[in-house]
Design a protein around this motif. Structure first.
Motif, PDB file in Angstrom:
ATOM      1  N   ARG A   1       0.831  -1.209   0.000  1.00  0.00           N
ATOM      2  CA  ARG A   1       0.000   0.000   0.000  1.00  0.00           C
ATOM      3  C   ARG A   1       0.862   1.256   0.000  1.00  0.00           C
ATOM      4  N   ARG A   2       1.990   1.194   0.693  1.00  0.00           N
ATOM      5  CA  ARG A   2       2.909   2.340   0.693  1.00  0.00           C
ATOM      6  C   ARG A   2       3.438   2.588  -0.708  1.00  0.00           C
ATOM      7  N   GLU A   3       3.791   1.519  -1.417  1.00  0.00           N
ATOM      8  CA  GLU A   3       4.284   1.660  -2.788  1.00  0.00           C
ATOM      9  C   GLU A   3       3.208   2.254  -3.688  1.00  0.00           C
TER      10      GLU A   3
ATOM     11  N   PHE B   1       0.651   9.258   0.821  1.00  0.00           N
ATOM     12  CA  PHE B   1       1.914   8.591   1.119  1.00  0.00           C
ATOM     13  C   PHE B   1       2.294   8.740   2.587  1.00  0.00           C
TER      14      PHE B   1
ATOM     15  N   LEU C   1       2.717   1.842   8.000  1.00  0.00           N
ATOM     16  CA  LEU C   1       3.705   0.756   7.914  1.00  0.00           C
ATOM     17  C   LEU C   1       4.649   0.788   9.106  1.00  0.00           C
TER      18      LEU C   1
ATOM     19  N   ALA D   1       0.291   6.291   4.565  1.00  0.00           N
ATOM     20  CA  ALA D   1       0.694   4.906   4.283  1.00  0.00           C
ATOM     21  C   ALA D   1       2.045   4.593   4.912  1.00  0.00           C
ATOM     22  N   ASP D   2       2.966   5.536   4.844  1.00  0.00           N
ATOM     23  CA  ASP D   2       4.287   5.340   5.437  1.00  0.00           C
ATOM     24  C   ASP D   2       4.164   5.220   6.958  1.00  0.00           C
TER      25      ASP D   2
ATOM     26  N   TRP E   1       2.907   5.932  -3.023  1.00  0.00           N
ATOM     27  CA  TRP E   1       3.975   6.700  -3.670  1.00  0.00           C
ATOM     28  C   TRP E   1       3.670   6.879  -5.157  1.00  0.00           C
TER      29      TRP E   1
END
Length: 224
Positions: free
Chosen positions: A129-131, A142, A149, A145-146, A134
């Motif tokens: 999801r982080r990718e 982002f 994580l 999401a970051d 981005w």
């Protein structure tokens, strides 16, 4: 769910608790705008003044931010998080990065020792999801999401005190990341976390810690 109406002070406490529950449960995540006063009045079946009193109390405690003409937003998930948000709002960015690095490195180190298979599956899902966040080019997506994580990494340490402290610092760390990212995502700022997640899966504690701490070195190199 309608609330009964005993004494006014007790009713205000009920409303405060009801709103706090929406925040701590994640129903209203940090950064989100809460329902309007009329919507809360309808939902809770209480007077508008009672809702207003509860919102002001939570704003005073640092959980909400009342923005005239825009609405009321969630800025922290607990009173302690609100205190930290106010206390470190003007902190040196590099000091915030160093604090983040210290907590995340130890969280990753412990996670490598203690993670479960369910933890690993969750980390791999959140990494994906982080990718995606981005690739979307949306800074706020982002940032969230970051942060999600990294919180999951710390949770995988199964150290409740470390996890609670990191969560309470969440708004400070997100605010710094927003500042660091600026108005757009830049290729030179991309930091791959796949190796950190793989190290946790492989139970390589030292590599996991190094990968988690690498963000601070990037900040130092940029002169943050």
């Amino acid at each position: 769910m309608p609330l009964n109406s005993p004494r006014r002070s007790a009713l205000a406490d009920q409303v405060i608790n009801a709103l706090r529950d929406q925040i701590t449960s994640g129903e209203w995540p940090v950064g989100s705008r809460i329902p309007t006063e009329p919507e809360l009045v309808e939902r809770l079946q209480v007077a508008r003044n009672t809702v207003r009193e509860a919102i002001r109390a939570l704003a005073h405690n640092g959980l909400l931010d009342i923005r005239q003409g825009s609405g009321t937003y969630v800025v922290a998930t607990s009173e302690l998080a609100g205190v930290m948000h106010r206390r470190f709002a003007d902190a040196d960015p590099l000091h915030v990065a160093e604090l983040r690095s210290t907590l995340e490195a130890e969280g990753a180190r412990l996670a490598a020792h203690r993670r479960t298979e369910e933890d690993v599956r969750q980390l791999e899902l959140l990494l994906e999801r982080r990718e995606q966040a981005w690739d979307s080019g949306e800074v706020e997506r982002f940032v969230q999401a970051d942060a999600t994580l990294h919180l999951a990494v710390v949770k995988a340490s199964h150290n409740e005190v470390l996890t609670a402290l990191y969560a309470d610092l969440g708004s400070v760390l997100r605010a710094y990341l927003r500042h660091d990212m600026g108005s757009q995502l830049r290729a030179e700022d991309r930091l791959d976390h796949a190796r950190m997640v793989q190290a946790i899966r492989d139970r390589d504690a030292e590599l996991a810690a190094r990968e988690a701490a690498s963000y601070t070195e990037i900040c130092r190199a940029r002169g943050a």
